[in-house]
Design an enzyme around this catalytic site. Structure first.
Site: not given
Ligand code: ADP
Length: 835
Positions: A703, A746
Site C-alpha cells: 500500500s 490509516k
C-alpha cells in the site's frame, strides 16, 4: 531268604566282553526290574530291594551264578511289572553282596558287566526271567569319536561345576580314562536326566551313537542350567535390591521421625483428598487406579513422584465447580453485561454490540456456541480489559494467557507423562488457575503462534475453540477427556495477517481500529486518570489539570493507536503529584493546578512533535500510510537521486512486497519519462536510494506504492511534495492505483499527525462513509484511480519554481502549500516553547 523258585534252564551261554575282561553268562537270567534308574556297564551300584519279584530274582542269582539282568521299567509306578512293562535292553550285573537290613528291606551291591538285548521276558513263579540275545558289539573308537569325546568331556566338566552334584573323583576319572566306553557309561550314569533319556543312551547301537547322544544331552542340560542360573541371579538380584531399598527407607523414616518431618501420613492425606474430591466417575476411577499404583511403590521412587504430581493435577483441576465469584442472581442477562461494559469502557460501540450478541446466545443456550470472538487491533486498545469486563459481568473467573511465540503443540496440549517434569498444556494450566469450569479465557496474540517440526499449535487450538470438539478436549498429560464447553473463549490478535487460515475461519473477527484524539481524551479523563490517582493514593477531585494538559500529553508524549503509553504517562504524572504533595507537607510551597508548561519538569522533554514533519514541503519526501501490528502509522518515504550507474538501493527494514512496490514505481517512472520531463536514460545515469526511516519496525505490504512513486518522481523532477498530503494505494506498472486495507486505521493515523489531505484508491471510496465523523471532518479525502491524479494532488509545482534554483535539491517551505480544493483542518498550534 525264602525257598527259591525252580531253577532256570539255560540252554547255552552268552559271552560278554568288557575291556580286557570276558564273561560267560547263561542265556536265561532272573530280571531285576529297576524303577527310575538305568544301570550301565562298569558301574557299581547299591540297590535297596523290597518287591517280592526283585527279592526272588536276587535270591535265585545269589544261590547260583550270581548274575542278574537289570532292566529299567517303562513306568516307575508299576509295582508288579509284567513282560511288557520293561525295556528290551538291559545290563547284565554281577551280584556282589546281599545284606538284610534291620527295617526288613534288602540291600544288594551290583556291578554292571555289559549291555545285552533281550528276546523274551517271561514270568516264572513270581519272578521275571529274560532270554538274552547277542550282547552289544564293541567297536574300537575312530578319530571322529575321539573329537566328539573331547567335546563331551569339556561339557561334562562344565556340567559338573554348575550342578556341583557330581563327585570330583568321577570327573577326574572320566577325564583321565582311555576307555571311551567306560567313560561314556560313567558319564551317562551320573547325568541327572529322565529314565527314557538314559535308556536311549544305553541302547545306542554303536560307540559313535553313544558319544553323540551324550554330547547332545549335555548340551541341552547346560543350556537349561544357564537359563536357571540367569533366572536365579535375577531373582536373587531383585531380592537384594528390594531388601536394600527397604532397609534404606526404614532408616530414612526413622531419621525423618527423629527430625520431626514425619510424612508417613502423606499418602493417606492424598487418599482422603481423592475420596472427598468432587470428581466425575471416569476421573475417580482413574484417580483410584493411580492411587493403588502409588501404594505399591516406595514413596521415594521417581515413579511415585510422577504419580503424586498427576494426582495433584487431578485434584486441583476444576471438574464440576461452576462459578467462583459472588454474583447477584439474574446477572446473566444482556442488559447487565451492557452496563458493565459501558462502565469499564468508553466508546467501542460496535465491539460491545458484538460481545452482547454472544452473551445473549450464552444466556439462552447455556454455553458458547458458534464461532468464538476474536478481537483484532493494536496494543492498548482495550482487548484485554474487555475480556476482564465480560468476566465481571457474567460473574465468572478471568484467565489470560499469551500464545505469542508458542511453537510446540505440546504447549497447548501438554507432554505425555513419560517425559521427566511433564505437565498439562497451557489450556489446562489456565483452567487450574481459574478454579472453575466456566471461566472467561482470553487467548492473547494468536497471530504470533509459531509452527515447526514439533507440531502445529494452531490445530490444537482449533480443537479447543470448536464447540463440537471441546467437550472432550484431550490433554496428553492428563489422558482423560476434559470438558471445555462451558468456557467463554475470547481470542485477540494485533493483525489479521498472522492468524492461521484454518483458525480464522472459526473466529468471528471484531476489529478495534485505534482511538482518535478526542476518544483518547475521554478515556484519559473518565478511566485512566481516576485509576492512576487511586493507585497513587490521591483524590481525583483534588487534581486540577489545565485544559490543555491532557491533549499535550497525548500529542507530544505518546504516539500510539491505543492508550497504553498514555496510561503510563498519566501514572508518572500522578506519582509526581503525589510527591509534590508529600513535599508540600514538609513545608515546600504546593502548586495546585498543573499547567501544560509543568509537563517538561514532570514528565521530561516531550519525545514527539506531530507538527514538525508537516511544516515543510520537501523534494523527494512523501508521506505514506501503513497498517502495522501497532495500528495505523505514518511513513516518511525518502528518495535521494545522485549521479551513478543505475543502482537501486532500498533501506529501512522493508519487506519483499514493499521492495517490489519500489520496483514497480521505478518502472512506472521510466514509462512516463517523457510526460514527466525526465531524461530517458535516468535509470542508467543515476543511483536511486529509497529509505523509509524508523528502520527498527519491519514494514511490508503493497500500500505504500503510490507514496514511493511520488517521492521518486519528486526527487527526479526536483518538485517538492506537499507536506500536508498523506497517501495510500498500490501501484501497477502502468500507473493504476489499486485498493488497500485498513483504511480506517490509516485515516486515524493521518489525523493524529495533522495531515489534512489523504489520497486513497477510488475503489476504497465506499468505505469513507463509515469513518468516524471526527475523521471525516478533519481530513479531506481524494479518491484516485491513476498515478497521474496522485502527482497532480501531491506535487507542489509552485513550490518547485521557487526552489528550482536551489542546488541542494531541497525545497524550502512552499509559498503555496494549500492543496487544490476543500477545507483544511487547522494544524494544532505548537505548545509554548518551554523545551
Ligand atoms: P490490549 O489488550 O488491547 O493491548 P488493554 O486491554 O491492556 O489493551 O488496554 C490498556 C489499558 O487501556 C487498560 O488499562 C484499559 O483499561 C485501557 N483502555 C483501553 N481502551 C479503553 C476504553 N475504551 N475505555 C477505557 N479504558 C480503556
Amino acid at each position: 531268604m525264602r525257598s527259591p523258585p525252580s531253577p532256570l534252564c539255560a540252554t547255552h551261554s552268552v559271552i560278554i566282553k568288557r575291556g580286557s575282561d570276558t564273561f560267560e553268562i547263561p542265556d536265561r537270567l532272573p530280571v531285576l526290574p529297576l524303577r527310575d534308574v538305568v544301570a550301565f556297564p562298569y558301574v557299581v551300584m547299591p540297590l535297596l530291594i523290597g518287591r517280592q519279584a526283585s527279592l526272588n530274582a536276587a535270591q535265585v542269582a545269589w544261590e547260583s551264578h550270581r548274575f542278574v539282568l537289570l532292566i529299567a521299567q517303562r513306568d516307575a509306578s508299576t509295582l508288579e511289572p509284567k513282560s511288557r512293562d520293561v525295556y528290551r535292553v538291559g545290563v547284565v550285573a554281577h551280584l556282589q553282596s546281599v545284606t538284610q537290613l534291620p527295617n526288613g528291606s534288602t540291600r544288594i551291591l551290583l556291578e554292571g558287566l555289559g549291555a545285552v538285548s533281550v528276546s523274551r521276558v517271561a514270568s516264572h513263579k513270581g519272578a521275571l526271567v529274560a532270554t538274552l540275545v547277542e550282547p552289544r558289539e564293541i567297536v574300537a573308537p575312530d578319530a571322529a569319536d575321539e573329537a566328539t569325546a573331547r567335546q563331551m568331556l569339556q561339557r561334562f566338566e562344565e556340567y559338573a561345576s554348575l550342578t556341583r552334584r557330581i563327585p570330583v573323583e568321577v570327573v577326574q576319572f572320566a577325564t583321565g580314562s582311555d576307555d571311551l566306553y567306560r567313560t561314556s557309561f560313567l558319564l551317562a550314569a551320573h547325568l541327572n536326566v529322565r529314565t527314557p533319556v538314559r535308556q536311549r543312551l544305553l541302547e545306542s547301537p554303536t560307540l559313535k551313537d553313544l558319544l553323540t547322544g551324550l554330547n547332545k544331552v549335555l548340551a541341552g542340560e547346560l543350556e537349561m542350567l544357564a537359563l536357571e542360573k540367569s533366572i536365579d541371579d535375577e531373582v536373587r538380584g531383585s531380592i537384594h535390591r528390594n531388601q536394600r531399598e527397604f532397609y534404606l527407607q526404614e532408616q530414612l523414616r526413622v531419621i525423618n521421625r527423629e527430625l520431626g518431618n514425619d510424612d508417613g501420613d502423606d499418602l493417606s492425606e492424598v487418599a482422603t483428598a481423592v475420596e472427598t474430591a468432587d470428581l466425575p466417575e471416569d476421573v475417580r476411577t482413574r484417580a483410584d487406579k493411580e492411587l493403588r499404583k502409588l501404594r505399591r511403590m516406595s514413596p521415594m521412587s521417581p515413579e511415585a513422584t510422577v504419580i503424586r504430581n498427576y494426582l495433584d493435577w487431578i485434584l486441583t483441576l476444576p471438574w464440576v465447580t461452576e462459578k467462583t465469584l459472588e454474583v447477584a442472581p439474574g446477572t446473566m442477562d444482556v442488559a447487565h453485561t451492557r452496563d458493565v461494559l459501558n462502565a469499564d469502557h468508553h466508546g467501542l460501540r460496535d465491539v460491545k454490540e458484538r460481545i452482547l450478541d454472544h452473551v445473549a446466545v450464552l444466556a439462552n443456550v447455556g454455553k458458547m456456541d458458534g464461532p468464538m470472538l476474536c478481537l483484532v487491533g493494536p496494543p492498548g486498545v482495550g482487548k484485554t480489559s474487555l475480556g476482564r469486563s465480560i468476566a465481571r459481568a457474567l460473574g465468572r473467573k478471568f484467565v489470560r494467557m499469551s500464545l505469542g511465540g508458542v511453537h510446540d503443540e505440546a504447549e497447548i496440549r501438554g507432554h505425555r507423562r513419560t517425559y521427566i517434569g511433564s505437565m498439562p498444556g497451557r489450556i489446562l494450566q489456565g483452567m487450574r488457575r481459574a478454579g472453575s469450569v466456566n471461566p472467561v479465557m482470553l487467548l492473547d496474540e494468536i497471530d504470533k503462534l509459531g509452527r515447526d517440526h514439533r507440531g502445529d499449535p494452531g490445530s490444537a487450538l482449533l480443537e479447543v475453540l470448536d464447540p463440537e470438539q471441546n467437550k472432550t478436549f484431550n490433554d496428553h498429560y492428563l489422558e482423560l477427556d476434559y470438558d471445555l464447553s462451558q468456557v467463554f473463549f475470547i481470542t485477540t490478535a494485533n493483525t489479521l495477517g498472522g492468524i492461521p487460515d484454518a483458525l480464522r475461519d472459526r473466529l468471528e473477527i471484531v476489529r478495534l481500529p485505534g482511538y482518535l484524539e478526542t476518544e483518547k481524551l475521554a478515556i484519559a479523563r473518565e478511566f485512566l486518570l481516576p485509576r492512576q490517582c487511586e493507585r497513587a493514593g490521591i483524590a481525583m477531585d483534588s487534581v486540577k489539570l489545565d485544559p490543555d494538559v491532557l491533549p499535550k500529553i497525548i500529542r507530544y508524549y505518546t504516539r500510539e493507536a491505543g492508550v497504553r503509553d498514555l496510561e503510563r504517562q498519566l501514572a508518572r504524572l500522578t506519582r509526581k503529584i503525589a510527591r509534590r504533595r508529600a513535599e508540600a507537607a514538609e513545608g515546600a510551597e504546593p502548586s495546585d493546578t498543573i499547567l501544560s508548561t509543568d509537563l517538561t519538569a514532570m514528565l521530561g522533554v516531550a519525545p514527539f512533535d506531530p507538527d514538525e514533519d508537516v511544516r515543510q514541503d520537501q523534494v523527494g519526501v512523501s508521506t505514506g500510510l501503513a497498517y502495522t501490528s501497532v495500528g495505523g502509522e505514518v511513513l516518511d518515504i525518502e528518495v535521494s537521486v545522485v549521479p551513478g550507474r543505475g543502482r537501486l538501493q532500498l533501506t529501512g527494514a522493508l519487506g519483499d512486497v514493499m521492495k517490489e512496490s519500489a520496483g514497480a514505481a521505478l518502472t512506472y517512472a521510466r514509462s512516463r519519462a517523457d510526460q514527466l520531463g525526465l531524461q530517458r536514460d535516468f535509470h542508467k545515469t543515476r543511483d536511486i536510494h529509497i529509505h523509509i526511516p524508523d528502520g527498527a519496525t519491519p514494514k511490508d505490504g503493497p500500500s505504500a506504492g503510490i507514496a514511493i512513486a511520488t517521492a521518486l518522481i519528486s526527487a527526479l523532477t526536483n518538485v517538492p511534495v506537499r507536506a500536508s498530503v498523506a497517501m495510500t494505494g498500490e501501484i501497477t506498472l502502468r500507473g493504476r492505483v489499486l485498493p488497500i486495507g485498513g483504511l480506517k486505521e490509516k485515516a486515524v493515523a493521518a489525523l493524529r499527525t495533522a495531515r489534512t489531505d489523504v489520497i486513497v484508491p477510488e475503489r476504497n471510496a465506499r468505505e469513507l462513509d463509515e469513518l468516524p465523523i471526527e475523521v471525516k471532518n478533519g481530513i479531506r479525502f481524494h479518491p484516485v484511480s491513476s498515478m497521474d491524479q496522485v502527482l497532480e494532488l501531491a506535487l507542489n509545482r509552485t513550490g518547485a519554481r521557487s526552489t528550482s534554483k536551489r542546488r541542494d535539491g531541497r525545497a524550502a517551505r512552499s509559498a503555496d502549500a494549500t492543496p487544490p480544493t476543500g477545507k483544511v483542518l487547522p494544524v494544532p498550534t505548537p505548545p509554548p516553547s518551554t523545551h
